[in-house]
Scaffold this motif. Structure first.
Motif, PDB file in Angstrom:
ATOM      1  N   GLY A 103      77.106  39.129  44.330  1.00  0.00           N
ATOM      2  CA  GLY A 103      76.027  38.299  44.857  1.00  0.00           C
ATOM      3  C   GLY A 103      74.643  38.744  44.451  1.00  0.00           C
ATOM      4  O   GLY A 103      73.665  38.026  44.690  1.00  0.00           O
ATOM      5  N   LEU A 104      74.527  39.922  43.847  1.00  0.00           N
ATOM      6  CA  LEU A 104      73.222  40.459  43.470  1.00  0.00           C
ATOM      7  C   LEU A 104      72.908  40.260  41.999  1.00  0.00           C
ATOM      8  O   LEU A 104      71.814  40.622  41.556  1.00  0.00           O
ATOM      9  N   LEU A 105      73.832  39.694  41.225  1.00  0.00           N
ATOM     10  CA  LEU A 105      73.634  39.523  39.791  1.00  0.00           C
ATOM     11  C   LEU A 105      73.084  38.140  39.491  1.00  0.00           C
ATOM     12  O   LEU A 105      73.498  37.137  40.088  1.00  0.00           O
ATOM     13  N   SER A 106      72.170  38.098  38.541  1.00  0.00           N
ATOM     14  CA  SER A 106      71.662  36.810  38.083  1.00  0.00           C
ATOM     15  C   SER A 106      72.616  36.235  37.044  1.00  0.00           C
ATOM     16  O   SER A 106      73.586  36.875  36.633  1.00  0.00           O
ATOM     17  N   ASP A 107      72.323  35.011  36.581  1.00  0.00           N
ATOM     18  CA  ASP A 107      73.203  34.375  35.604  1.00  0.00           C
ATOM     19  C   ASP A 107      73.219  35.149  34.291  1.00  0.00           C
ATOM     20  O   ASP A 107      74.278  35.337  33.675  1.00  0.00           O
ATOM     21  N   ASP A 108      72.045  35.599  33.834  1.00  0.00           N
ATOM     22  CA  ASP A 108      71.993  36.345  32.574  1.00  0.00           C
ATOM     23  C   ASP A 108      72.747  37.671  32.690  1.00  0.00           C
ATOM     24  O   ASP A 108      73.489  38.068  31.781  1.00  0.00           O
ATOM     25  N   GLU A 109      72.552  38.349  33.813  1.00  0.00           N
ATOM     26  CA  GLU A 109      73.249  39.620  33.998  1.00  0.00           C
ATOM     27  C   GLU A 109      74.752  39.409  34.088  1.00  0.00           C
ATOM     28  O   GLU A 109      75.549  40.210  33.583  1.00  0.00           O
ATOM     29  N   ARG A 110      75.175  38.303  34.737  1.00  0.00           N
ATOM     30  CA  ARG A 110      76.599  38.026  34.845  1.00  0.00           C
ATOM     31  C   ARG A 110      77.203  37.749  33.476  1.00  0.00           C
ATOM     32  O   ARG A 110      78.330  38.156  33.177  1.00  0.00           O
ATOM     33  N   GLU A 111      76.459  37.042  32.611  1.00  0.00           N
ATOM     34  CA  GLU A 111      76.958  36.786  31.261  1.00  0.00           C
ATOM     35  C   GLU A 111      77.096  38.080  30.472  1.00  0.00           C
ATOM     36  O   GLU A 111      78.067  38.278  29.737  1.00  0.00           O
ATOM     37  N   ARG A 112      76.116  38.973  30.621  1.00  0.00           N
ATOM     38  CA  ARG A 112      76.213  40.245  29.912  1.00  0.00           C
ATOM     39  C   ARG A 112      77.408  41.063  30.416  1.00  0.00           C
ATOM     40  O   ARG A 112      78.112  41.712  29.637  1.00  0.00           O
ATOM     41  N   VAL A 113      77.650  41.021  31.716  1.00  0.00           N
ATOM     42  CA  VAL A 113      78.793  41.749  32.274  1.00  0.00           C
ATOM     43  C   VAL A 113      80.102  41.167  31.757  1.00  0.00           C
ATOM     44  O   VAL A 113      81.036  41.893  31.385  1.00  0.00           O
ATOM     45  N   ASP A 114      80.197  39.829  31.697  1.00  0.00           N
ATOM     46  CA  ASP A 114      81.422  39.201  31.204  1.00  0.00           C
ATOM     47  C   ASP A 114      81.669  39.538  29.741  1.00  0.00           C
ATOM     48  O   ASP A 114      82.810  39.814  29.334  1.00  0.00           O
ATOM     49  N   ALA A 128      80.589  42.190  28.160  1.00  0.00           N
ATOM     50  CA  ALA A 128      80.968  43.605  28.073  1.00  0.00           C
ATOM     51  C   ALA A 128      82.412  43.802  28.497  1.00  0.00           C
ATOM     52  O   ALA A 128      83.157  44.588  27.903  1.00  0.00           O
ATOM     53  N   ARG A 129      82.840  43.080  29.540  1.00  0.00           N
ATOM     54  CA  ARG A 129      84.226  43.191  29.983  1.00  0.00           C
ATOM     55  C   ARG A 129      85.186  42.710  28.906  1.00  0.00           C
ATOM     56  O   ARG A 129      86.229  43.310  28.662  1.00  0.00           O
ATOM     57  N   THR A 130      84.827  41.608  28.236  1.00  0.00           N
ATOM     58  CA  THR A 130      85.685  41.101  27.160  1.00  0.00           C
ATOM     59  C   THR A 130      85.771  42.099  26.017  1.00  0.00           C
ATOM     60  O   THR A 130      86.843  42.331  25.446  1.00  0.00           O
ATOM     61  N   ARG A 131      84.634  42.711  25.677  1.00  0.00           N
ATOM     62  CA  ARG A 131      84.620  43.682  24.584  1.00  0.00           C
ATOM     63  C   ARG A 131      85.457  44.914  24.931  1.00  0.00           C
ATOM     64  O   ARG A 131      86.206  45.426  24.100  1.00  0.00           O
ATOM     65  N   VAL A 132      85.358  45.371  26.176  1.00  0.00           N
ATOM     66  CA  VAL A 132      86.149  46.533  26.595  1.00  0.00           C
ATOM     67  C   VAL A 132      87.635  46.214  26.575  1.00  0.00           C
ATOM     68  O   VAL A 132      88.467  47.003  26.127  1.00  0.00           O
TER      69      VAL A 132
END
Length: 223
Positions: free
Chosen positions: A191-202, A204-208
């Motif tokens: 709930g604390l992540l913005s849309d841009d931050e959520r995209e970066r997290v996704d 990064a998760r895909t890359r990992v």
């Protein structure tokens, strides 16, 4: 005998802890085993055959307690094991004698001994059979320990100290511990992540995940 075992057990439990709570070895169990053997060796039975079997049972228990005392006090000198981890030749005596004592105790049944007397079997032959059975059981136990130790060592070498846990979890169908920790942290911050931050997290998760799959593929090819 029950009083001796209870009193000595209380003392043994107290002496098995150091000042800082660490485990320590003590001689009380060995002394109790020796006293039990001494009592059993003087235990008179109705049959002379049974009396002799009980006497040998007591002597074997006394030998087990004495050898355990020597092992703790003089062989290991209060250590839990030798520096190289391998038991010495003398250290095989206490467990074997305890196994033999167990067979002698189970074989000292009065009805069974009466049957042996009626069959004309002498106590020496019967005792040798029991000792031989104890030898075979101790051999079987050592084989199992050797197989387990060898298999564990091979798994450690093949998987490696770092990839062993991940490989085991992958075989069980569980995600790696690091991935689970990362996913838990992301869920808590959802709930604390913005849309841009959520995209970066996704991304990064895909890359990992892709890197983990490639690493698993290379590991399979290497095998």
């Amino acid at each position: 005998m029950g009083i001796v075992w209870w009193c000595a057990g209380m003392l043994g439990l107290w002496l098995s802890r150091g000042r800082n709570g660490e485990a320590r070895r003590n001689l009380i169990p060995a002394i109790v085993i020796f006293l039990t053997g001494w009592a059993m060796s003087s235990h008179v039975q109705h049959l002379e055959f049974s009396t002799k079997v009980h006497a040998v049972f007591g002597y074997t228990l006394m030998a087990a307690g004495l050898t355990r005392l020597i092992e703790i006090a003089f062989i290991l000198r209060d250590r839990s094991a030798r520096p190289n981890g391998e038991p010495s030749t003398f250290q095989h005596l206490p467990p074997y004698l305890l196994i033999a004592s167990g067979f002698l105790f189970m074989g000292a049944n009065e009805e069974m001994l009466q049957m042996l007397v009626n069959a004309g079997v002498d106590h020496v032959s019967y005792l040798l059979v029991l000792y031989s059975t104890a030898f075979l059981l101790y051999l079987f136990v050592n084989i199992l320990v050797h197989v387990y130790a060898t298999g564990t060592k091979k798994d450690t070498v093949s998987e490696g100290p770092v990839n062993g846990g991940a490989g085991a979890r992958r075989r069980m169908g569980l995600p790696p511990i690091e991935t689970r920790s990362r996913e838990t942290e992301e869920f808590e911050l959802e709930g604390l992540l913005s849309d841009d931050e959520r995209e970066r997290v996704d991304s990064a998760r895909t890359r990992v995940g892709r890197d983990e799959e490639e690493g698993a593929g290379r590991l399979k090819e290497a095998r």
